[in-house]
Scaffold this active site. Structure first.
Site, PDB file in Angstrom:
ATOM      1  N   HIS A   1       7.456  -2.530  -3.977  1.00  0.00           N
ATOM      2  CA  HIS A   1       5.992  -2.470  -3.815  1.00  0.00           C
ATOM      3  C   HIS A   1       5.587  -2.155  -2.381  1.00  0.00           C
ATOM      4  CE1 HIS A   1       4.634  -4.125  -7.754  1.00  0.00           C
ATOM      5  NE2 HIS A   1       5.917  -4.420  -7.815  1.00  0.00           N
TER       6      HIS A   1
ATOM      7  N   ASP B   1       1.520   0.525   4.769  1.00  0.00           N
ATOM      8  CA  ASP B   1       1.267  -0.174   3.506  1.00  0.00           C
ATOM      9  C   ASP B   1       1.948   0.587   2.377  1.00  0.00           C
ATOM     10  OD1 ASP B   1       0.106  -2.126   1.905  1.00  0.00           O
ATOM     11  OD2 ASP B   1      -1.889  -1.857   2.757  1.00  0.00           O
TER      12      ASP B   1
HETATM   13  P1  ADQ Z   1      -0.630  -6.523  -0.898  1.00  0.00           P
HETATM   14  O1  ADQ Z   1      -0.023  -6.419   0.456  1.00  0.00           O
HETATM   15  O2  ADQ Z   1      -1.067  -7.861  -1.307  1.00  0.00           O
HETATM   16  O3  ADQ Z   1       0.315  -5.909  -2.011  1.00  0.00           O
HETATM   17  P2  ADQ Z   1      -2.881  -4.731  -1.786  1.00  0.00           P
HETATM   18  O4  ADQ Z   1      -2.287  -3.595  -2.498  1.00  0.00           O
HETATM   19  O5  ADQ Z   1      -4.048  -4.369  -0.949  1.00  0.00           O
HETATM   20  O6  ADQ Z   1      -1.883  -5.484  -0.828  1.00  0.00           O
HETATM   21  O7  ADQ Z   1      -3.335  -5.786  -2.866  1.00  0.00           O
HETATM   22  C1  ADQ Z   1      -4.079  -6.882  -2.512  1.00  0.00           C
HETATM   23  C2  ADQ Z   1      -4.763  -7.444  -3.742  1.00  0.00           C
HETATM   24  O8  ADQ Z   1      -5.250  -8.722  -3.382  1.00  0.00           O
HETATM   25  C3  ADQ Z   1      -5.924  -6.596  -4.199  1.00  0.00           C
HETATM   26  O9  ADQ Z   1      -5.980  -6.586  -5.597  1.00  0.00           O
HETATM   27  C4  ADQ Z   1      -7.121  -7.330  -3.612  1.00  0.00           C
HETATM   28  O10 ADQ Z   1      -8.306  -7.236  -4.366  1.00  0.00           O
HETATM   29  C5  ADQ Z   1      -6.637  -8.753  -3.606  1.00  0.00           C
HETATM   30  N1  ADQ Z   1      -7.319  -9.475  -2.504  1.00  0.00           N
HETATM   31  C6  ADQ Z   1      -7.228  -9.213  -1.202  1.00  0.00           C
HETATM   32  N2  ADQ Z   1      -8.061 -10.024  -0.514  1.00  0.00           N
HETATM   33  C7  ADQ Z   1      -8.680 -10.787  -1.415  1.00  0.00           C
HETATM   34  C8  ADQ Z   1      -9.660 -11.833  -1.345  1.00  0.00           C
HETATM   35  N3  ADQ Z   1     -10.195 -12.251  -0.199  1.00  0.00           N
HETATM   36  N4  ADQ Z   1     -10.054 -12.398  -2.478  1.00  0.00           N
HETATM   37  C9  ADQ Z   1      -9.530 -11.999  -3.649  1.00  0.00           C
HETATM   38  N5  ADQ Z   1      -8.611 -11.035  -3.781  1.00  0.00           N
HETATM   39  C10 ADQ Z   1      -8.195 -10.449  -2.690  1.00  0.00           C
HETATM   40  C11 ADQ Z   1       1.631  -5.332  -2.043  1.00  0.00           C
HETATM   41  C12 ADQ Z   1       1.846  -4.140  -1.084  1.00  0.00           C
HETATM   42  C13 ADQ Z   1       0.803  -3.072  -1.328  1.00  0.00           C
HETATM   43  C14 ADQ Z   1       0.828  -2.637  -2.795  1.00  0.00           C
HETATM   44  C15 ADQ Z   1       0.766  -3.848  -3.710  1.00  0.00           C
HETATM   45  C16 ADQ Z   1       0.992  -3.458  -5.171  1.00  0.00           C
HETATM   46  O11 ADQ Z   1       1.811  -4.595   0.260  1.00  0.00           O
HETATM   47  O12 ADQ Z   1       1.031  -1.954  -0.486  1.00  0.00           O
HETATM   48  O13 ADQ Z   1      -0.276  -1.808  -3.054  1.00  0.00           O
HETATM   49  O14 ADQ Z   1       1.759  -4.807  -3.376  1.00  0.00           O
HETATM   50  O15 ADQ Z   1       2.192  -2.784  -5.328  1.00  0.00           O
END
Ligand code: ADQ
Length: 469
Positions: free
Chosen positions: A155, A356
């Protein structure tokens, strides 16, 4: 066809609460169609962990939890996974904290979990392992004679060879990756890095079909950009907007776990530059940053919160008035339906990671917009999402001027251009949603005949291990 088994560091909840998160939504259908099983870590550690998986039947699929002792969990998860692999794979080799007991714990967890899984999988099953916490799992399963097809999806990003080599166990890890039948990455960028790592570490040869020949067998490689439930998320935003009034001034929004890879200080510096160069926007725009804490126990994470609070305070002190607060900062998670409507009512989505894997917030922001009057996505060139989302304003997060210029462009962008950009982004996402992602990966895994018998025998000769040992 046998059972689909998903393995990840954390399992979904046994009662289905919190299922709205991406991965569960993505895999639920595939799991329920095939009587699937999801194996993941129990939410709490135990001083005397069971040596068996602990099964729970949900209406849609079965869950099996593995338990770890608190100390082992600390060294495996906070230690090796998040103090060595996470920084290294995100290119932050300066933050790596190498401790011999971390890597030992990491391998121990994979060995133990493999023993527990080997007792329950059948030859015709498919195992799909998720993410950097479990890279050695296929290696350990093969040692136990497991012949099922085993796929792995990373991921997070895979860096270039030189950066990868900062991990003391880099050769071992490359070898473990090569023990999967299918390796899935988020982007072409990462796929290129993987090919290079295999070439240099294992004398891998790229075949005309894009797969890699390693030690006489073929490892299937693929790029599978993860996504979200696009229509579902859009609906959340539409429903939320029907209940909530829009903000009084146009808003910029950032939503990120409080992680050093997300480029939060750089974003605030860009916003500060924007306000200082465009005083006519003071009082007329605001930034809402939602950043819940994460991995608080890891030292490298302790500094980010204070950096961010310091910067937000500085900007508010410098530009704020009695009536207007330039930065609103919320340090906790919010329910998904609240997030969806906050995105919809934000004129600009700021997604500025330094590195990312994908970044789902970029996709959520686009999905939540009103197509008649959409906002503008500002996206870092270092987010995996930038490969697919070229109709966003693509920026270099390290350059505050670039961020500031993009904010201004976004706020002044005419409706016709906003609609055109959003239309292109949304129609791509609608076709490439999370169901498309999981189906594409599983189709590739299913197409692999079965693990090569000769290769498995070699494995067994190498390290004979008992299934119950
Ligand atoms: P993350 O590093 O967690 O995931 P991301 O893909 O942005 O990063 O996903 C974060 C998730 O958490 C999103 O669904 C977002 O809505 C949720 N989130 C963030 N802040 C929040 C808040 N304050 N309240 C509620 N929800 C919140 C890892 C990798 C990424 C990759 C994903 C999926 O680092 O690059 O996209 O896995 O593979």
């Amino acid at each position: 066809m046998g059972r689909l088994v998903i393995v990840s560091n954390r399992a979904p909840s046994v009662d289905g609460a919190g299922d709205s998160g991406g991965l569960v939504v993505a895999l639920k259908d595939a799991l329920s169609q095939q009587g699937g099983l999801w194996i993941g870590g129990a939410p709490k550690q135990s001083e005397n962990p069971a040596d068996e998986l602990n099964f729970h039947q949900r209406p849609d699929f079965e869950i099996a939890l593995f338990e770890l002792e608190p100390e082992l969990y600390r060294d495996y998860y906070l230690g090796y996974s998040n103090s060595v692999l996470w920084p290294a794979l995100h290119g932050r080799v300066d933050l790596i904290d190498v401790q011999p007991h971390y890597s030992a714990a990491y391998r121990k967890v994979a060995r133990r979990l493999a023993r527990q899984i080997a007792r329950i999988v059948t030859h015709d099953g498919m195992i799909w392992v998720h993410d950097y916490q479990l890279i050695p799992l296929a290696h350990e399963l093969r040692k136990l004679g497991v012949t099922s097809r085993i796929g792995f999806f990373l991921h997070i990003p895979l860096p270039d060879l030189q950066t990868f080599k900062a991990i003391p166990e880099w050769q071992e890890l490359a070898g473990c990756l090569a023990d999967y039948d299918l390796l899935g990455l988020q982007t072409q960028r990462d796929l290129g890095h993987l090919i290079n790592i295999f070439r240099h570490t294992l004398r891998g040869e790229l075949r005309p079909n894009g797969n890699m020949g390693i030690n006489g067998r073929e490892v299937v490689l693929g790029c599978f950009p993860i996504s979200i439930d696009v229509r579902g998320f859009r609906q959340l935003a539409v429903d939320g907007a029907a209940r909530t009034a829009p903000p009084s001034v146009p808003r910029l929004i950032g939503v990120d776990r409080l992680d050093y890879s997300k480029g939060l200080p750089q974003r605030l510096l860009g916003y500060e530059t924007f306000l200082s160069q465009n005083p006519e926007f003071c009082n007329k725009v605001g930034l809402l940053q939602i950043a819940p804490p994460t991995r608080d126990d890891v030292d490298a994470y302790k500094a980010i919160r204070s950096d961010l609070e310091h910067l937000a305070g500085r900007i508010n002190g410098r530009f704020g008035t009695i009536e207007w607060t330039p930065v609103q900062y919320i340090h906790r998670a919010l329910p998904r339906d609240d997030l969806a409507v906050l995105y919809r009512y934000s004129r600009v989505g700021l997604v500025t990671p330094l590195f990312d894997g994908m970044n789902l917030v970029a996709k959520e922001y686009v999905a939540a917009q009103d197509e008649a009057d959409p906002g503008v996505l500002i996206l870092s060139q270092f987010a995996g999402a930038a490969e697919e989302m070229s109709d966003a304003l693509i920026i270099n997060p390290h350059d505050p001027q670039d961020v500031a210029d993009a904010i201004r462009t976004a706020l002044q962008m005419p409706l016709a251009e906003r609609r055109q950009r959003h239309g292109a982004l949304y129609s791509h996402l609608e076709k490439h949603d999370v169901a498309h992602w999981s189906a594409a990966f599983l189709k590739r895994l299913l197409a692999i005949e079965k693990a090569d018998a000769e290769w498995l025998e070699r494995f067994a000769r190498l390290e004979p291990v008992s299934r119950t040992g």
